[in-house]
Enzyme design. Structure first.
Site, PDB file in Angstrom:
ATOM      1  N   ARG A  92      52.779  20.486  25.890  1.00 35.61           N
ATOM      2  CA  ARG A  92      51.762  21.472  25.559  1.00 35.61           C
ATOM      3  C   ARG A  92      52.431  22.586  24.754  1.00 35.61           C
ATOM      4  O   ARG A  92      53.396  23.196  25.214  1.00 35.61           O
ATOM      5  CB  ARG A  92      51.158  22.058  26.829  1.00 35.61           C
ATOM      6  CG  ARG A  92      50.142  23.111  26.518  1.00 35.61           C
ATOM      7  CD  ARG A  92      49.596  23.748  27.763  1.00 35.61           C
ATOM      8  NE  ARG A  92      48.549  24.695  27.378  1.00 35.61           N
ATOM      9  CZ  ARG A  92      48.202  25.754  28.091  1.00 35.61           C
ATOM     10  NH1 ARG A  92      48.797  26.000  29.232  1.00 35.61           N
ATOM     11  NH2 ARG A  92      47.261  26.548  27.681  1.00 35.61           N
ATOM     12  N   HIS A 181      43.213  27.229  24.439  1.00 30.18           N
ATOM     13  CA  HIS A 181      42.575  26.341  25.423  1.00 30.18           C
ATOM     14  C   HIS A 181      41.851  25.181  24.708  1.00 30.18           C
ATOM     15  O   HIS A 181      40.926  24.592  25.259  1.00 30.18           O
ATOM     16  CB  HIS A 181      41.515  27.060  26.289  1.00 30.18           C
ATOM     17  CG  HIS A 181      42.065  28.047  27.278  1.00 30.18           C
ATOM     18  ND1 HIS A 181      41.351  29.167  27.651  1.00 30.18           N
ATOM     19  CD2 HIS A 181      43.207  28.075  27.982  1.00 30.18           C
ATOM     20  CE1 HIS A 181      42.044  29.853  28.535  1.00 30.18           C
ATOM     21  NE2 HIS A 181      43.191  29.206  28.748  1.00 30.18           N
ATOM     22  N   LEU A 210      37.092  28.941  32.602  1.00 29.42           N
ATOM     23  CA  LEU A 210      37.359  30.164  33.384  1.00 29.42           C
ATOM     24  C   LEU A 210      38.469  29.884  34.393  1.00 29.42           C
ATOM     25  O   LEU A 210      38.216  29.386  35.496  1.00 29.42           O
ATOM     26  CB  LEU A 210      36.080  30.611  34.110  1.00 29.42           C
ATOM     27  CG  LEU A 210      34.810  30.742  33.254  1.00 29.42           C
ATOM     28  CD1 LEU A 210      33.606  31.092  34.120  1.00 29.42           C
ATOM     29  CD2 LEU A 210      35.000  31.779  32.149  1.00 29.42           C
ATOM     30  N   ARG A 242      44.343  39.780  31.936  1.00 33.33           N
ATOM     31  CA  ARG A 242      44.207  40.201  30.532  1.00 33.33           C
ATOM     32  C   ARG A 242      42.870  40.883  30.299  1.00 33.33           C
ATOM     33  O   ARG A 242      41.852  40.462  30.851  1.00 33.33           O
ATOM     34  CB  ARG A 242      44.297  38.985  29.601  1.00 33.33           C
ATOM     35  CG  ARG A 242      45.685  38.423  29.473  1.00 33.33           C
ATOM     36  CD  ARG A 242      45.696  37.155  28.629  1.00 33.33           C
ATOM     37  NE  ARG A 242      46.190  36.034  29.410  1.00 33.33           N
ATOM     38  CZ  ARG A 242      46.043  34.757  29.069  1.00 33.33           C
ATOM     39  NH1 ARG A 242      45.407  34.430  27.967  1.00 33.33           N
ATOM     40  NH2 ARG A 242      46.530  33.809  29.837  1.00 33.33           N
ATOM     41  N   PHE A 284      40.394  35.126  42.185  1.00 34.52           N
ATOM     42  CA  PHE A 284      38.964  35.310  42.468  1.00 34.52           C
ATOM     43  C   PHE A 284      38.617  35.195  43.943  1.00 34.52           C
ATOM     44  O   PHE A 284      37.637  35.774  44.389  1.00 34.52           O
ATOM     45  CB  PHE A 284      38.127  34.330  41.639  1.00 34.52           C
ATOM     46  CG  PHE A 284      37.524  35.011  40.451  1.00 34.52           C
ATOM     47  CD1 PHE A 284      38.302  35.325  39.359  1.00 34.52           C
ATOM     48  CD2 PHE A 284      36.191  35.395  40.451  1.00 34.52           C
ATOM     49  CE1 PHE A 284      37.769  35.992  38.280  1.00 34.52           C
ATOM     50  CE2 PHE A 284      35.648  36.066  39.378  1.00 34.52           C
ATOM     51  CZ  PHE A 284      36.421  36.364  38.282  1.00 34.52           C
ATOM     52  N   GLY A 333      35.658  28.450  37.057  1.00 35.28           N
ATOM     53  CA  GLY A 333      34.446  27.757  36.610  1.00 35.28           C
ATOM     54  C   GLY A 333      34.096  26.570  37.489  1.00 35.28           C
ATOM     55  O   GLY A 333      32.922  26.292  37.749  1.00 35.28           O
ATOM     56  N   GLU A 385      43.782  18.906  31.261  1.00 37.83           N
ATOM     57  CA  GLU A 385      44.536  19.056  30.016  1.00 37.83           C
ATOM     58  C   GLU A 385      45.700  18.074  29.959  1.00 37.83           C
ATOM     59  O   GLU A 385      46.041  17.579  28.894  1.00 37.83           O
ATOM     60  CB  GLU A 385      45.045  20.503  29.896  1.00 37.83           C
ATOM     61  CG  GLU A 385      43.914  21.479  29.593  1.00 37.83           C
ATOM     62  CD  GLU A 385      44.244  22.924  29.935  1.00 37.83           C
ATOM     63  OE1 GLU A 385      44.299  23.239  31.143  1.00 37.83           O
ATOM     64  OE2 GLU A 385      44.435  23.722  29.018  1.00 37.83           O
TER      65      GLU A 385
HETATM   66  P1  ADP Z   1      45.324  28.597  34.894  1.00 40.64           P
HETATM   67  O1  ADP Z   1      44.650  29.423  33.837  1.00 40.64           O
HETATM   68  O2  ADP Z   1      46.565  29.217  35.425  1.00 40.64           O
HETATM   69  O3  ADP Z   1      45.436  27.125  34.552  1.00 40.64           O
HETATM   70  P2  ADP Z   1      43.355  27.728  36.839  1.00 40.64           P
HETATM   71  O4  ADP Z   1      42.396  27.067  35.932  1.00 40.64           O
HETATM   72  O5  ADP Z   1      44.115  26.897  37.806  1.00 40.64           O
HETATM   73  O6  ADP Z   1      44.331  28.716  36.111  1.00 40.64           O
HETATM   74  O7  ADP Z   1      42.527  28.831  37.668  1.00 40.64           O
HETATM   75  C1  ADP Z   1      43.177  29.616  38.614  1.00 40.64           C
HETATM   76  C2  ADP Z   1      42.180  30.586  39.193  1.00 40.64           C
HETATM   77  O8  ADP Z   1      41.071  29.879  39.749  1.00 40.64           O
HETATM   78  C3  ADP Z   1      42.751  31.355  40.385  1.00 40.64           C
HETATM   79  O9  ADP Z   1      43.391  32.534  39.985  1.00 40.64           O
HETATM   80  C4  ADP Z   1      41.524  31.676  41.176  1.00 40.64           C
HETATM   81  O10 ADP Z   1      41.060  32.949  40.769  1.00 40.64           O
HETATM   82  C5  ADP Z   1      40.496  30.658  40.775  1.00 40.64           C
HETATM   83  N1  ADP Z   1      40.091  29.811  41.882  1.00 40.64           N
HETATM   84  C6  ADP Z   1      40.738  28.734  42.386  1.00 40.64           C
HETATM   85  N2  ADP Z   1      40.054  28.231  43.442  1.00 40.64           N
HETATM   86  C7  ADP Z   1      38.974  29.014  43.616  1.00 40.64           C
HETATM   87  C8  ADP Z   1      37.870  29.019  44.543  1.00 40.64           C
HETATM   88  N3  ADP Z   1      37.773  28.107  45.507  1.00 40.64           N
HETATM   89  N4  ADP Z   1      36.938  29.983  44.387  1.00 40.64           N
HETATM   90  C9  ADP Z   1      37.034  30.908  43.424  1.00 40.64           C
HETATM   91  N5  ADP Z   1      38.040  30.950  42.537  1.00 40.64           N
HETATM   92  C10 ADP Z   1      38.993  30.021  42.630  1.00 40.64           C
END
Ligand code: ADP
Length: 401
Positions: A92, A181, A210, A242, A284, A333, A385
């Site tokens: 990546r 992304h 997200l 950010r 989150f 998301g 990804e």
């Molecule tokens: P990255 O951008 O590092 O690849 P991810 O796509 O793995 O991140 O997303 C990570 C974020 O997802 C965490 O910081 C958290 O805020 C959120 N997240 C993970 N599981 C949950 C959940 N069950 N409910 C709400 N938010 C979640």
């Protein structure tokens, strides 16, 4: 089992390396893991394979030392990559600039060009290059392929990719909107079309990726016409740490009034802003706990996040002139029904509806969360990804064989 048909996917950060060994056809994972705290006093590796996890801790001097230990762990769990080899390594790479817009077989010139793009992505490209150089050193003879986060957005329309600043200055410094992304937006919009049983060429889509980082894209006929990230992954949506969009006047104001240096402003906007800057936490799940406990700053952080998201939803509905599917992906998301419901609340007269039972169902598969017969499909599609990178790498190898 040999690893000859498997692809090793490497996502190399400044002090970490995430990796997966997987079958690009079936997507089946043979092993995965993470190297953390490279260059610090105590580093760590967690390696998952064959249903077990093995760990290593101790100083990891650099990326090459980290990958060497990973390969020892692979050998211990039945995949001796140095001996049996792998089909390809997919890397990546965050910024491809103007130069790279498709998955690219790596040679010395490609490494040099990725390095040169470091001015555009000082936090990311040097770390990506460290991962590439280590893998080339440890697996000589194995084809290595770079897959760029910016590539999907290479063909953004001029009106969407151009900043309204002095055109000569912009041209001299590579200043335009690149988008990031891209691997995820491309994969997820393809999966969404498959779920709808429609040809991507016929569809208008909005995708919300997200995660810790967050971005949205407007996709027409399988090609993006706009996205929220720009020259860097700082623009657009509010993210974990950010800021996303800001009045650019804030930067000189901070430098003059708060006497911050450029690096301090950069760190403030990238690492201490967004949800974390407003609430003190960037995850989150923790944010939700704070909100439930009545924390007003956490509530505000959430409201700002949703407000920004809806602003782009409205913009992209208009840019596309109608939409067939709205899809949520990545950590937040995929896992936060609350965010999905609030992002789309009160939009029934636009044909956008979320079914509460579907939205809150515990289900990890790609799925509809809009009611049957709704004019616009609202979907949750898990991103992958690594699989997209593995497939791109295998395809480059097939084309160059
Ligand atoms: P990255 O951008 O590092 O690849 P991810 O796509 O793995 O991140 O997303 C990570 C974020 O997802 C965490 O910081 C958290 O805020 C959120 N997240 C993970 N599981 C949950 C959940 N069950 N409910 C709400 N938010 C979640």
């Amino acid at each position: 089992m040999g690893a000859e048909n498997l692809v090793l996917v490497i996502n190399s950060g400044s002090s970490s390396i995430k990796y997966q060994l997987l079958d690009p056809g079936s997507g089946v994972l043979a092993a995965s893991g993470i190297v953390e705290r490279i260059g610090e006093d105590t580093g760590g590796i967690e390696h998952h394979a064959d249903g077990r996890t093995i760990e290593h801790s101790g100083r990891i001097a650099d990326h090459t030392a980290g990958l060497r230990s990973v390969f020892d762990m692979f050998a211990e769990t039945g995949h001796d990559l140095r001996r049996a080899g792998v089909h390809a390594v997919g890397h990546r790479v965050v910024h491809g600039g103007e130069v790279f817009y498709r998955p690219t077989l790596i040679d010395d010139a490609v490494v040099a060009a990725i390095s040169e793009l470091s001015a555009l992505a000082p936090l990311h490209n040097p770390a990506n290059v460290a991962g590439i150089e280590s893998a080339r050193q440890l697996l000589p003879g194995v084809p290595q392929v770079a897959v760029f986060d910016t590539a999907f957005f290479h063909g953004l329309p001029a009106a969407a990719k151009t900043y309204a600043i002095d055109a000569k200055v912009a041209a001299a410094h590579g200043i335009r909107r690149y988008g990031f992304h891209g691997t995820s937006h491309e994969y997820v919009s393809g999966q969404a079309a498959a779920l709808l049983g429609r040809d991507p060429a016929e569809l208008n889509q909005i995708v919300f990726h997200l995660g810790n980082g967050a971005s949205a894209s407007a996709v027409r006929g399988g090609r993006p016409i706009d996205t929220t990230m720009g020259l860097t992954p700082l623009e657009g949506l509010v993210m974990g740490t950010r800021s996303g969009d800001l009045d650019p006047g804030i930067v000189p104001h901070l430098m003059r009034s708060a006497h911050l240096s450029i690096d301090e402003v950069d760190a403030l906007l990238n690492r201490d802003s967004g949800i974390k800057g407003l609430s003190g936490v960037n995850d989150f799940r923790e944010l939700q706990r704070l909100i439930d406990a009545g924390d007003e700053q956490a509530r505000l952080a959430y409201d700002v996040y949703i407000h920004r998201l809806r602003r782009y939803l409205g913009a992209y509905l208009i840019e596309l002139g109608g939409v067939d599917a709205i899809t949520f992906t990545a950590g937040v998301g995929e896992n936060s029904p609350q965010v999905r419901a609030d992002a789309l609340a009160g939009l029934g007269h636009f044909g956008i509806e979320v079914d509460q039972t579907r939205n809150t169902a515990k289900n990890r598969a790609a799925r509809y969360i809009s009611p049957d017969g709704a004019p616009i499909a609202v979907l949750v599609v898990p991103t992958n990804e690594e699989l997209a990178i593995a497939r791109a790498a295998a395809q480059v190898v097939a084309e160059t064989a």
